[in-house]
Design an enzyme around this catalytic site. Structure first.
Site, PDB file in Angstrom:
ATOM      1  N   TYR A 182      -3.865 -43.750  61.316  1.00 29.51           N
ATOM      2  CA  TYR A 182      -3.194 -44.761  60.706  1.00 29.51           C
ATOM      3  C   TYR A 182      -3.212 -45.005  59.207  1.00 29.51           C
ATOM      4  O   TYR A 182      -4.528 -44.897  58.696  1.00 29.51           O
ATOM      5  CB  TYR A 182      -3.550 -46.132  61.350  1.00 29.51           C
ATOM      6  CG  TYR A 182      -2.533 -47.113  61.186  1.00 29.51           C
ATOM      7  CD1 TYR A 182      -1.685 -47.529  62.365  1.00 29.51           C
ATOM      8  CD2 TYR A 182      -2.713 -48.321  60.328  1.00 29.51           C
ATOM      9  CE1 TYR A 182      -0.627 -48.545  62.062  1.00 29.51           C
ATOM     10  CE2 TYR A 182      -1.705 -49.251  60.058  1.00 29.51           C
ATOM     11  CZ  TYR A 182      -0.960 -49.446  61.083  1.00 29.51           C
ATOM     12  OH  TYR A 182       0.158 -50.620  60.750  1.00 29.51           O
TER      13      TYR A 182
ATOM     14  N   TYR B 196       7.275 -46.837  57.881  1.00 32.55           N
ATOM     15  CA  TYR B 196       5.986 -47.886  58.345  1.00 32.55           C
ATOM     16  C   TYR B 196       6.711 -48.743  59.423  1.00 32.55           C
ATOM     17  O   TYR B 196       7.403 -49.611  59.225  1.00 32.55           O
ATOM     18  CB  TYR B 196       5.625 -48.663  57.168  1.00 32.55           C
ATOM     19  CG  TYR B 196       4.446 -49.581  57.718  1.00 32.55           C
ATOM     20  CD1 TYR B 196       3.046 -48.829  58.092  1.00 32.55           C
ATOM     21  CD2 TYR B 196       4.268 -50.862  57.873  1.00 32.55           C
ATOM     22  CE1 TYR B 196       2.281 -49.638  58.511  1.00 32.55           C
ATOM     23  CE2 TYR B 196       3.322 -51.663  58.202  1.00 32.55           C
ATOM     24  CZ  TYR B 196       2.097 -51.267  58.507  1.00 32.55           C
ATOM     25  OH  TYR B 196       1.109 -51.733  59.058  1.00 32.55           O
TER      26      TYR B 196
END
Ligand SMILES: [Zn+2]
Lengths: 387, 188
Positions: free
Chosen positions: A292, A342
């Site tokens: 991440y 994103y």
């Protein structure tokens, strides 16, 4: 598989299908419509009829409701539904919850998804009418307003304690951008990044510049989870959920984790202990990683947390092209949150699946194991996938 | 009740404050009431005001009196931050607010640049620091380093900000009745 205590989840479920919409700064459709498109595409990829879906798992923050999604796609009777909290920290937990439900017989076909219009929609930190009372009262009046400010505090401390530099953060940004440049679906497909561009970019929150921050994207993704026994009959090569974990460390405070003995050991450490405890292999056996990357400093912190290197060694780990194709640990091979899209990290899950199917745009040869992580700095989750 | 807490005399435990504007519940009364005045409506052009929860309200009441106090456990004496209903060490629900010396060191900082909310953008780049308290090193307060209590958020040259630099607390009335702690360099 025997009903041994603690062995219930390992390889019991597979990711059988993946789907996604386009990624862009602005898409015209609603989050709900985008969610339905991604889910229908994932079911088609798996070769499973929507009427067979009996489980849903999703995120919080800009939620799309499972009631609305289920009736739109034509799901059957649903017997399991779960939401994993804390924004990007919930990505891998959605798959983990479905795998657990399927392994324990609560459902048979699960759909996890993420739909978000963070590209064209409002920035959450601009909302001054609704404040989370804790801990916003301790941070926001002083101008610590945005996630970049909150993580910037930890990044500056990390640089101070361990000698990490902006070049280390650039290594992360560059690896993600290079992979996005190979991925036609990536927002940054045709936009190379240079060190010169990085070092002269405008600041967002010193020590973080523009390229240390993820994109702002509209888009949706989904995946389909079924029992391993069913995988033989399906359209795609199955990707096994080998191990899964969530992590909320003792005395953790979320993004503003400044009030613990050791703020630089975040939720990754907790999730990692549980993840590896259940696994048949270790960090040295991971062929490719999807970590991440809302902000570049999360990568060195996560590399330490998940055991790829020692404490304080995450920045140095990024040197020498380690995160690039052919390096020690190819990272975010579709471009990640920094350069593909994103969408709270769900694209890291789907890219992990593509790597283990052998269909990635920046394919790691013979990749058989992949670590996927959710948001670090918030209560998190992680998956070990294997082919 | 423990009497093991030691320290400077101004560090003595004190019951919750009950200034005129904030009638405080009697000790151990239940249920907790909100002892903080209703916050003014948000002003899009002003700096954000703290929006306290029940547990955090005493911090802001003490700040309005020019005191930096941290919640401590009345049973075992452990300090905790942010404030919460129950002691994570001994599970006691009884608290005492310990006065801090107001001295600390910069643990980390950022310099936010736009895009920001308008009132912050007007002062950007400014600093946000995290201060490790001298009296309780694991308690770190977010704040601003300023040249004087009422100076702007960008009143200290960023080149002068260093991790480890000693700082001391001051108080600034950000809006009528709402006071926030701020920080000055010990060696300006
Ligand atoms: Zn206690």
């Amino acid at each position: 598989m025997g009903a041994t205590m603690g062995a219930g989840l390992k390889d019991a479920a597979v990711i059988a299908g993946i789907g996604q919409t386009a990624f862009a700064k602005r898409l015209p459709e609603s989050e709900r419509a985008l969610a339905c498109r991604a889910i229908v595409a994932a079911l088609d990829d798996a070769g499973i009829a929507p009427s067979e879906v009996d489980a849903f798992a999703s995120y919080t923050m800009e939620e799309t409701d499972e009631v609305e999604v289920a009736k739109a796609i034509g799901a059957g009777d649903v017997t399991f539904f779960a939401k994993a909290g804390y924004g990007g920290g919930g990505s891998c937990a959605t798959v983990a919850h479905l795998a657990a439900a399927i392994a324990t017989g609560q459902a048979s076909v699960g759909v996890a998804w993420r739909s978000r219009k963070r590209g064209s929609g409002p920035r959450p930190w601009r909302n001054t009418a609704v404040q989370l009372p804790t801990p916003a009262q301790w941070t926001r009046p002083f101008g610590l307003l945005r996630p970049a400010d909150e993580i910037g505090i930890l990044a500056r401390r990390y640089m101070h304690e361990y000698g990490a530099t902006r070049d280390h953060f650039f290594n992360v940004a560059l690896a993600c951008r290079n992979r996005a440049n190979q991925n036609p679906d990536a927002v940054m497909y045709e936009r190379p990044l240079t060190r010169e561009m990085y070092m002269t970019a405008r600041w967002i929150s010193e020590p973080l510049c523009l390229f240390d921050n993820c994109l702002e994207t509209d888009g949706a993704l989904a995946c389909v989870v079924v029992a391993a026994e069913r995988a033989r009959d399906l359209r795609q090569r199955p990707v096994y959920v080998h191990s899964a974990a969530q992590g909320l460390p003792a005395q953790h405070h979320g993004m503003v984790n400044y009030w613990t003995d050791d703020p630089l050991t975040g939720p990754a450490w907790t999730a990692a202990r549980q993840l590896w405890k259940q696994a048949d292999f270790g960090p040295e056996d991971v062929d490719v990683a999807q970590i991440y990357d809302a902000f570049t400093p999360l990568i060195p912190l996560s590399l330490e947390g998940y055991g790829f290197c020692g404490r304080g060694e995450g920045a140095a780990f990024t040197e020498g092209g380690a995160l690039e194709t052919g390096g020690r640990l190819p990272l975010n091979t579709a471009g990640g949150g920094l350069s593909e899209a994103y969408v709270h990290g769900f694209n890291l899950i789907t890219e992990g699946v593509r790597q283990l199917r052998g269909t990635a745009t920046a394919q790691v040869p013979d990749a058989a194991t992949c670590l996927v992580t959710a948001g670090e700095g918030v209560p998190t989750s992680a998956l070990l996938l294997r082919s | 009740m423990s009497t093991s807490m030691t320290g400077p005399t101004d560090n003595a435990p004190e019951p919750r404050p009950s200034p005129r504007t904030c009638p405080s519940p009697e000790p151990h009364s239940s249920p907790r009431t909100r002892p903080f005045p209703e916050p003014p409506p948000p002003d899009a052009d002003a700096l954000l005001l703290p929006v306290p929860d029940d547990d955090g309200a005493p911090f802001w009441q003490y700040a309005a009196r020019g005191e930096l106090r941290v919640q401590g456990c009345a049973a075992c004496g452990e300090l905790r931050f942010p404030p919460r209903p129950c002691c994570p060490h001994c599970q006691s629900f009884d608290d005492r607010w310990q006065r801090m010396s107001g001295r600390g060191r910069i643990w980390s900082y950022v310099l936010p640049h736009p895009p920001l909310l308008p009132a912050y953008a007007a002062q950007a780049p400014y600093n946000v620091i995290v201060v490790e308290l001298a009296d309780a090193p694991r308690i770190r307060l977010v704040g601003n380093l300023v040249a004087a209590p009422d100076a702007p958020l960008d009143s200290v040259d960023p080149a002068r900000i260093r991790i480890g630099a000693p700082v001391k607390v001051v108080f600034h009335e950000q809006a009528p009745g709402v006071t926030v702690p701020r920080w000055l360099l010990e060696r300006p």
